[in-house]
Structures are given as structure tokens and as C-alpha cells.
Design an enzyme around this catalytic site. Sequence first.
Site, PDB file in Angstrom:
ATOM      1  N   GLU A 108       0.882  -1.189   0.000  1.00 43.10           N
ATOM      2  CA  GLU A 108       0.000   0.000   0.000  1.00 43.10           C
ATOM      3  C   GLU A 108       0.907   1.221   0.000  1.00 43.10           C
ATOM      4  O   GLU A 108       1.563   1.500   1.005  1.00 43.10           O
ATOM      5  CB  GLU A 108      -0.865   0.018   1.269  1.00 43.10           C
ATOM      6  CG  GLU A 108      -1.798  -1.162   1.425  1.00 43.10           C
ATOM      7  CD  GLU A 108      -3.066  -1.023   0.604  1.00 43.10           C
ATOM      8  OE1 GLU A 108      -3.218  -0.009  -0.105  1.00 43.10           O
ATOM      9  OE2 GLU A 108      -3.900  -1.934   0.676  1.00 43.10           O
ATOM     10  N   CYS A 161      -2.476   9.511   2.479  1.00 43.17           N
ATOM     11  CA  CYS A 161      -2.200   8.835   1.207  1.00 43.17           C
ATOM     12  C   CYS A 161      -3.341   9.056   0.224  1.00 43.17           C
ATOM     13  O   CYS A 161      -3.119   9.167  -0.971  1.00 43.17           O
ATOM     14  CB  CYS A 161      -1.943   7.352   1.436  1.00 43.17           C
ATOM     15  SG  CYS A 161      -3.277   6.527   2.307  1.00 43.17           S
TER      16      CYS A 161
HETATM   17  P1  NAD Z   1       8.389   5.005   4.360  1.00 37.15           P
HETATM   18  O1  NAD Z   1       8.355   4.246   3.093  1.00 37.15           O
HETATM   19  O2  NAD Z   1       9.504   5.940   4.610  1.00 37.15           O
HETATM   20  O3  NAD Z   1       8.393   4.005   5.607  1.00 37.15           O
HETATM   21  C1  NAD Z   1       7.364   3.058   5.834  1.00 37.15           C
HETATM   22  C2  NAD Z   1       7.891   1.967   6.743  1.00 37.15           C
HETATM   23  O4  NAD Z   1       8.868   1.197   6.045  1.00 37.15           O
HETATM   24  C3  NAD Z   1       8.572   2.465   8.018  1.00 37.15           C
HETATM   25  O5  NAD Z   1       8.169   1.650   9.097  1.00 37.15           O
HETATM   26  C4  NAD Z   1      10.043   2.267   7.705  1.00 37.15           C
HETATM   27  O6  NAD Z   1      10.850   2.089   8.838  1.00 37.15           O
HETATM   28  C5  NAD Z   1       9.997   0.995   6.888  1.00 37.15           C
HETATM   29  N1  NAD Z   1      11.160   0.770   6.027  1.00 37.15           N
HETATM   30  C6  NAD Z   1      12.028   1.688   5.536  1.00 37.15           C
HETATM   31  N2  NAD Z   1      12.961   1.070   4.766  1.00 37.15           N
HETATM   32  C7  NAD Z   1      12.659  -0.243   4.766  1.00 37.15           C
HETATM   33  C8  NAD Z   1      13.235  -1.380   4.141  1.00 37.15           C
HETATM   34  N3  NAD Z   1      14.296  -1.291   3.343  1.00 37.15           N
HETATM   35  N4  NAD Z   1      12.651  -2.586   4.343  1.00 37.15           N
HETATM   36  C9  NAD Z   1      11.546  -2.692   5.120  1.00 37.15           C
HETATM   37  N5  NAD Z   1      10.977  -1.656   5.743  1.00 37.15           N
HETATM   38  C10 NAD Z   1      11.515  -0.439   5.571  1.00 37.15           C
HETATM   39  O7  NAD Z   1       6.975   5.738   4.446  1.00 37.15           O
HETATM   40  P2  NAD Z   1       6.473   6.803   5.514  1.00 37.15           P
HETATM   41  O8  NAD Z   1       7.171   8.092   5.276  1.00 37.15           O
HETATM   42  O9  NAD Z   1       6.517   6.205   6.876  1.00 37.15           O
HETATM   43  O10 NAD Z   1       4.928   6.945   5.130  1.00 37.15           O
HETATM   44  C11 NAD Z   1       4.439   7.877   4.204  1.00 37.15           C
HETATM   45  C12 NAD Z   1       4.070   7.180   2.915  1.00 37.15           C
HETATM   46  O11 NAD Z   1       3.119   6.163   3.185  1.00 37.15           O
HETATM   47  C13 NAD Z   1       3.398   8.107   1.926  1.00 37.15           C
HETATM   48  O12 NAD Z   1       3.908   7.858   0.642  1.00 37.15           O
HETATM   49  C14 NAD Z   1       1.932   7.696   1.996  1.00 37.15           C
HETATM   50  O13 NAD Z   1       1.197   7.974   0.833  1.00 37.15           O
HETATM   51  C15 NAD Z   1       2.060   6.242   2.244  1.00 37.15           C
HETATM   52  N6  NAD Z   1       0.819   5.705   2.839  1.00 37.15           N
HETATM   53  C16 NAD Z   1       0.060   4.861   2.085  1.00 37.15           C
HETATM   54  C17 NAD Z   1      -1.125   4.361   2.596  1.00 37.15           C
HETATM   55  C18 NAD Z   1      -1.981   3.416   1.787  1.00 37.15           C
HETATM   56  O14 NAD Z   1      -2.849   2.769   2.370  1.00 37.15           O
HETATM   57  N7  NAD Z   1      -1.806   3.284   0.488  1.00 37.15           N
HETATM   58  C19 NAD Z   1      -1.535   4.723   3.884  1.00 37.15           C
HETATM   59  C20 NAD Z   1      -0.746   5.588   4.615  1.00 37.15           C
HETATM   60  C21 NAD Z   1       0.445   6.065   4.088  1.00 37.15           C
END
Ligand code: NAD
Length: 505
Positions: free
Chosen positions: A251, A285
Site C-alpha cells: 500500500e 495517502c
Molecule cells: P516510508 O516508506 O519511509 O516508511 C514506511 C515503513 O517502512 C517504516 O516503518 C520504515 O521504517 C519501513 N522501512 C524503511 N525502509 C525499509 C526497508 N528497506 N525494508 C523494510 N521496511 C523499511 O513511508 P512513511 O514516510 O513512513 O509513510 C508515508 C508514505 O506512506 C506516503 O507515501 C503515503 O502515501 C504512504 N501511505 C500509504 C497508505 C496506503 O494505504 N496506500 C496509507 C498511509 C500512508
Amino acid sequence: MTGTARGSVETSTEAELDPQPTFESLDPRTGEVVGRHPVHDAGEVGEVVAAARKAQQWWSDLGFSGRKQRLDAWRKLLLRRLDELAGVICAETGKPLDDARLELVLVVDHLHWAAANAEKVLRRRKVPSGFLMANQAATVEYLPFGVIGVIGPWNYPAFTPMGSIAYALAAGNTVVFKPSELTPGVGEWLAKSLAEVVPEQPVLSVVTGFGPTGAALCESGVDKVAFTGSTETGKRVMATCARTLTPVLVECGGKDALIVDADADLSAAADAAVWGAMSNAGQTCIGVERVYVVDAVADRFFDLVTERAAKLRPGGEPNANFGPITMPSQVDVIRDHVDGALERGARALVGGGHSVRPPFVEPVVLTDVPPDAAAATEETFGPTIVVERVRSADEGVERANDSRYGLGGTVFSRARGTELARRLRSGMVAVNSVIAFAAVPALPFGGVGDSGFGRIHGEDGLREFTRAQAVTRLKYRIPLNPMTFGRSNRTVRRLVRLLRLFRGR
Ligand code: NAD
């Protein structure tokens, strides 16, 4: 090692003295430290996953009604202590208290739906055995994968991961959750509160840390990973999971559009556009990032949006319209998008480059943005909105679909709402309101393209955390059995003749 979620620092001397590395979570409104959490390494993640695997058989054996009883108890606890958890959300994200409460209202309703409907959706059911296998009874059942790894973002630190956690648990899985490094306290609160009503086994555990902890969870042998976060990280998660063929639900981000048709209720459309774009400081999002308005009503609509957006004030106090930008690095993205558009000829109807005052960003409404500018194509994730004129709602659909993302969408039209909605390349659409689909537990939630794939919520969201198992059971033997070396040389030819008779017409 010590660090903060908003810019980690590391010193080797401290690392030598401190066997358990930790990091701090901060209040983005003030910079105050609100919690200290372990940075779990691959070994520790592995131990937590092993314990979750042991717990899974017990959880699965409880059956749908036993699990429902416990998830219902958790729901009631969440409701009783809603303000306590809302306080943790506010402290780690900076959002106003009522926004945190609203997030939890949605959590509670989804948890109720998942627990109440899991049995109906997933239990074993008969299916027709068909023409060729009329002598077989056929059933399908949706069985839990086992252990689900959930990786979450910070913007809705309870609602977003609970879209996976609640549905995965209701389906009979145990869960290991890696919350965002910006909101670890929310994750820990959720796991501890479930342990209060399910003290027997760790059915929901939390591991904390940065990207490497998330990567360790992907490699830990969990049976599926449910990731919510940015598209770039989503690709990394998929690449890691590919090494072990671990299935993933992804997502990711969006660049959702709202279309305003000539016959729309303009006041309602403007209200929806501004709330959809600016609530939670635009860190949603499925937030509205682009608006395409039919020319005939564009001037009036722009006035209504301007009037509403100009009144909004960000701040750290409980009655602010929205809070700070939770992740400091996002401030630069927002500034780049706004400045980049203005440098290329866009006009600001509200705010401008000066609106970016970290940790807050005031409302920005832009128009005449070049279609290839980042403000029109990339996820801005701030309280900004791009409003553009189009000749017709059909052109609005075309412009909305001209995006690598495809998460949600909104249509305001009295006569053509559903028709236009169906033509949007997105996973969800709200007609004549905004974001409503996220609050309907029976509806699936997820995107296409760079917004990811797979679905949380609803029946699809329950099935996402299961493997379908197909079973046939022989009811009686028939002479015409083609699947044996003992078949006569006429068997298959007879079968073909029968097939021509019944399926050849
Ligand atoms: P992010 O991608 O920076 O981090 C998300 C998670 O992934 C964090 O817990 C992070 O520690 C982890 N992570 C980072 N690198 C990783 C790796 N290499 N392997 C595994 N895990 C790893 O995102 P964010 O800044 O926390 O969130 C914002 C983003 O989330 C925005 O793009 C938003 O649109 C999206 N979002 C999407 C939805 C949806 O349902 N589609 C809902 C909420 C937020």
C-alpha cells in the site's frame, strides 16, 4: 547506538557501552523527547517471529468465535481508553487531538467488522463440482497464512496498520508489527493493550527500529508481509521479499484527483477539496492533491476554495486546523514542489513559498501548474492543492488518470457521478463526498500502479491474509474415470463425445 527518529546519531563509544541500541521518538511540535525504544536487529526480530509462530497454533485453534470474543474485548478496551491512545498519537505525530480521536473511531469500526465477518467470509463452503467431476464434493476454505509481518507508516499510525493487523488477526494469523520509527509508541501501545485482554500468547508483537529492522522482518521467515509506506520503500520491500518468495501486500503513496463537473454542488465540492487536501496537514495517502474543475464553474469554485483555505491555521494547540509536518525531510519536498511550480509560471491563489515555516506549513493553493511539474505529478504530502480548469469532466478523467499513481479519487457531479467514478483508474472513489470509502469497513482499500497492489479492509482484506485451500472429496465412483491407467481406450473418446453434446452448443 542512540538516535532519534528525526535524524539519527550514532557514536561508537556509546554503542560499546550500550548493548541494546535505542532511539528516541520526538514530538514534532516541540522537538521534545516523548519516548525511547529499542533498535531491534535481525536476531531479535527472528526471536519475536519464532514466538509469534508458536502462538499462532493456539490462536488458530480458538476458532472464529474464540477470536471474535477476544478481538471484541480489545475493541471495548480501545474505546474505553481512546483518549489515552489519542494522546500518544498526538505526541508522536503532532496532529490535533480530535484528528487522533477520529482516526481511532475508524480503527474501532474496522476491528468490529473484521471480527464479526471473518467466519462468514473465510469458513469452509461448498462450491459446484461441475460437469466433469459431478461425483466429487468440492469445498473451498480460507486458512490463515501463519505469521504476518506488518510494516507501517507514521501519518495514521493506528488506522493504517490496523487495516492489516485487525483483518490478519481475525483470519487466524498472529502478527509482528514494525511501526514507523516516527511513531513507535503507538505500535507498542497497540500490542500492550491487546496483551491485556489476550495475556496467554503474543498474538500481536512489536519490533522497533529503522529501515533495517523492517528489512529484517521481511527476511525473518514470516508468511506474508503487509507494507504501507512510500512507493520507493515498497519496491525495496518487494525486492527483499522476492529473495524468499514471501508474498507481499503493498500500500503506497498517491496523487489523488478530485473532479468537479458543471452541475456539482460547488460549495460541498470546495469544502471536500480543502478538507481532503489539508486535513492532517495533507499527510494523507488518499488526500486530494489535484482538482480538475469544468471551465463553466471554475471561477466560482476557485473563489470558494480560496475563501476556505485562506482561513485555515496550522499549529500545535488542540484547536488548530491541522498540525505540523511530522517528518522533517518532507518539508523540503513540499517547498520544492511549491517553489518549482511558481518558478515555472504557476500562480498561488493562497500562500506560496513563504507558507513553508517548519515544522508547520500554511495552506497553499496553486493553479496554472505545468502538467509535468512535480507539484502536479509527485506526492506532495503537505497542505497544498493544485486546482486546474478543464473543458469537460471527461477531460478531468483523462488528466486524473494521467498519473503513475492510482490510489483513490473523488467526483462531484449530480448527473454523472457513478459513470465518471467507474472511468477513474484507482482503487477507490468517493462520489459527492471525500474519503468516505476508508470509513466503510466492508469496502476493499488499495491501489494500482505506483500506489501498490493487494487490498486491506472488507472481504478482500480478510482473504488477503489467507491461503485459499481447495478440497475435493469423492462421493461415489463412476465407470467413466479418465484419470487412471486402468481406463479403457474408449473412456476419453466417450468423454469428448459427451463434452461436444453439452459444451459444444
Ligand atoms: P516510508 O516508506 O519511509 O516508511 C514506511 C515503513 O517502512 C517504516 O516503518 C520504515 O521504517 C519501513 N522501512 C524503511 N525502509 C525499509 C526497508 N528497506 N525494508 C523494510 N521496511 C523499511 O513511508 P512513511 O514516510 O513512513 O509513510 C508515508 C508514505 O506512506 C506516503 O507515501 C503515503 O502515501 C504512504 N501511505 C500509504 C497508505 C496506503 O494505504 N496506500 C496509507 C498511509 C500512508
